[in-house]
Write a protein that holds these residues in place. Sequence first.
Motif, short mmCIF file in Angstrom:
data_model
loop_
_atom_site.label_atom_id
_atom_site.label_comp_id
_atom_site.label_asym_id
_atom_site.label_seq_id
_atom_site.Cartn_x
_atom_site.Cartn_y
_atom_site.Cartn_z
N GLU A 52 16.57 19.03 -51.59
CA GLU A 52 17.32 17.93 -50.96
C GLU A 52 16.92 16.58 -51.54
O GLU A 52 17.78 15.73 -51.79
CB GLU A 52 17.09 17.94 -49.45
CG GLU A 52 17.73 19.10 -48.74
CD GLU A 52 17.30 19.24 -47.28
OE1 GLU A 52 18.02 19.91 -46.53
OE2 GLU A 52 16.25 18.68 -46.89
N ASP A 53 15.62 16.39 -51.78
CA ASP A 53 15.13 15.13 -52.36
C ASP A 53 15.71 14.88 -53.75
O ASP A 53 15.79 13.75 -54.20
CB ASP A 53 13.60 15.12 -52.44
CG ASP A 53 12.93 15.00 -51.08
OD1 ASP A 53 13.63 14.70 -50.08
OD2 ASP A 53 11.70 15.23 -51.01
N ASN A 54 16.09 15.96 -54.41
CA ASN A 54 16.66 15.86 -55.76
C ASN A 54 18.17 16.08 -55.76
O ASN A 54 18.77 16.37 -56.79
CB ASN A 54 15.94 16.85 -56.69
CG ASN A 54 14.55 16.36 -57.01
OD1 ASN A 54 14.37 15.51 -57.86
ND2 ASN A 54 13.55 16.86 -56.28
N LYS A 55 18.77 15.92 -54.58
CA LYS A 55 20.24 15.97 -54.41
C LYS A 55 20.85 17.30 -54.87
O LYS A 55 21.95 17.33 -55.42
CB LYS A 55 20.92 14.80 -55.13
CG LYS A 55 20.31 13.44 -54.89
CD LYS A 55 20.59 12.94 -53.50
CE LYS A 55 20.17 11.51 -53.31
NZ LYS A 55 18.86 11.31 -52.75
N ASN A 57 22.33 20.56 -53.45
CA ASN A 57 22.82 21.09 -52.18
C ASN A 57 23.62 22.38 -52.32
O ASN A 57 24.02 22.97 -51.31
CB ASN A 57 23.68 20.03 -51.48
CG ASN A 57 22.86 18.80 -51.15
OD1 ASN A 57 21.88 18.88 -50.42
ND2 ASN A 57 23.24 17.67 -51.70
N GLU A 61 24.93 23.54 -58.26
CA GLU A 61 24.11 22.39 -58.70
C GLU A 61 22.74 22.87 -59.16
O GLU A 61 22.22 22.40 -60.17
CB GLU A 61 23.95 21.39 -57.56
CG GLU A 61 25.23 20.66 -57.21
CD GLU A 61 25.13 19.85 -55.92
OE1 GLU A 61 25.98 18.96 -55.76
OE2 GLU A 61 24.24 20.10 -55.09
#
Length: 97
Positions: A52-55, A57, A61
């Motif tokens: 999540e911290d690295n987008k 999702n 991705e």
Amino acid sequence: MGSSKPTKTTCENGHVYYKSSECPICPICEKQRKPDEGFLSEIAAPARRALEDNKINTLEELATFSEKEILSFHGMGKSGIIKLKTLLNKKGLHFKD
């Protein structure tokens, strides 16, 4: 290297819990924000936060990253990588070479 005595802590949301580490994460808040579905619901909280911290999702991705890149994220370990590989394989995906 002994474990320290658990201390009573209150998070910013008012949850009271005991922790023996200095980790600032409230276990009650973490449990409440765990997704009910999707691949992020199937992995441990530290690994989920790392993604999540690295987008990241979606598995699509995730597949744009190499295993080495994902392992470099704070909170991601070898057991998390094994689980992610399994989840990617189920969708016919894999880490970038």
